[in-house]
Scaffold this active site. Structure first.
Site, PDB file in Angstrom:
ATOM      1  N   ASP A  92       0.820  -1.200   0.000  1.00 44.05           N
ATOM      2  CA  ASP A  92       0.000   0.000   0.000  1.00 44.05           C
ATOM      3  C   ASP A  92       0.864   1.263   0.000  1.00 44.05           C
ATOM      4  O   ASP A  92       2.051   1.223   0.289  1.00 44.05           O
ATOM      5  CB  ASP A  92      -0.891  -0.022   1.250  1.00 44.05           C
ATOM      6  CG  ASP A  92      -2.174   0.768   1.084  1.00 44.05           C
ATOM      7  OD1 ASP A  92      -2.312   1.527   0.096  1.00 44.05           O
ATOM      8  OD2 ASP A  92      -3.062   0.629   1.956  1.00 44.05           O
ATOM      9  N   ASP A 153     -11.038   2.923   0.223  1.00 46.06           N
ATOM     10  CA  ASP A 153     -11.230   1.892   1.235  1.00 46.06           C
ATOM     11  C   ASP A 153     -12.707   1.525   1.316  1.00 46.06           C
ATOM     12  O   ASP A 153     -13.574   2.393   1.293  1.00 46.06           O
ATOM     13  CB  ASP A 153     -10.738   2.363   2.607  1.00 46.06           C
ATOM     14  CG  ASP A 153      -9.225   2.447   2.662  1.00 46.06           C
ATOM     15  OD1 ASP A 153      -8.558   1.773   1.859  1.00 46.06           O
ATOM     16  OD2 ASP A 153      -8.708   3.189   3.503  1.00 46.06           O
TER      17      ASP A 153
END
Length: 168
Positions: A92, A153
């Protein structure tokens, strides 16, 4: 505490599960033990100050994947993750490696630095492990990541609507 991760992965495998790991390999917490305190010179620097470049949204530094010592670190990190037994890794905040700033090798673009850093991590991890890229432009992922998350997200807008933002 980290060697315990290998035990957790084995315990999960014994139960018929497969483990994945989340990492932000290019993100450095300033003043944290390890790279933050020991190797700030491994980071992309701000051309105006010569200090490690701070990414404003998260107030973090970024590893400079044109530095040979950083590439060695990333390769060893990949090998460590493999040794723990993880079959899938979500990498990430990969855009950190592509930020504009002063690099160890000033002839390398941010995109190429990101690809070099990913390649070093994969050299250690092995190409037989699934890599999900996240927080990165799509083109640098080609040939490096098996998949690339492109959305926000999950569930956060819904959670905020129902329960409010956790910072409030």
């Amino acid at each position: 505490a980290l060697p315990i991760l290998g035990e957790v992965v084995r315990d999960l495998a014994d139960r018929g599960c497969r483990a994945g790991l989340w990492l932000a390999p290019f993100m450095v917490v300033p003043d944290a033990p390890g790279i933050g305190t020991d190797h700030p010179e491994w980071c992309i620097t701000d051309p105006a100050t010569g200090a490690p470049l701070r990414e404003p949204r998260h107030d973090r530094w970024a590893l400079d994947a044109t530095n040979p010592e950083v590439l060695t670190f990333l390769r060893e990190l990949g090998a460590t993750v493999r040794g723990w037994g993880f079959e899938m890794v979500k990498l990430d905040f990969l855009y950190f490696a592509a930020q504009t700033g002063v690099r160890h090798d000033p002839t390398v673009t941010g995109t190429e630095a990101l690809r070099r850093g990913l390649a070093a991590f994969i050299d250690g991890l092995g190409e037989d492990r699934y890599i999900l890229g996240c927080g990165m432009p799509l083109l640098p992922a080609v040939g490096r990541c098996h998949g690339n998350r492109i959305g926000h997200d999950t569930a956060m807008p819904r959670v905020h609507m129902e329960f409010g933002h956790p910072a409030q």
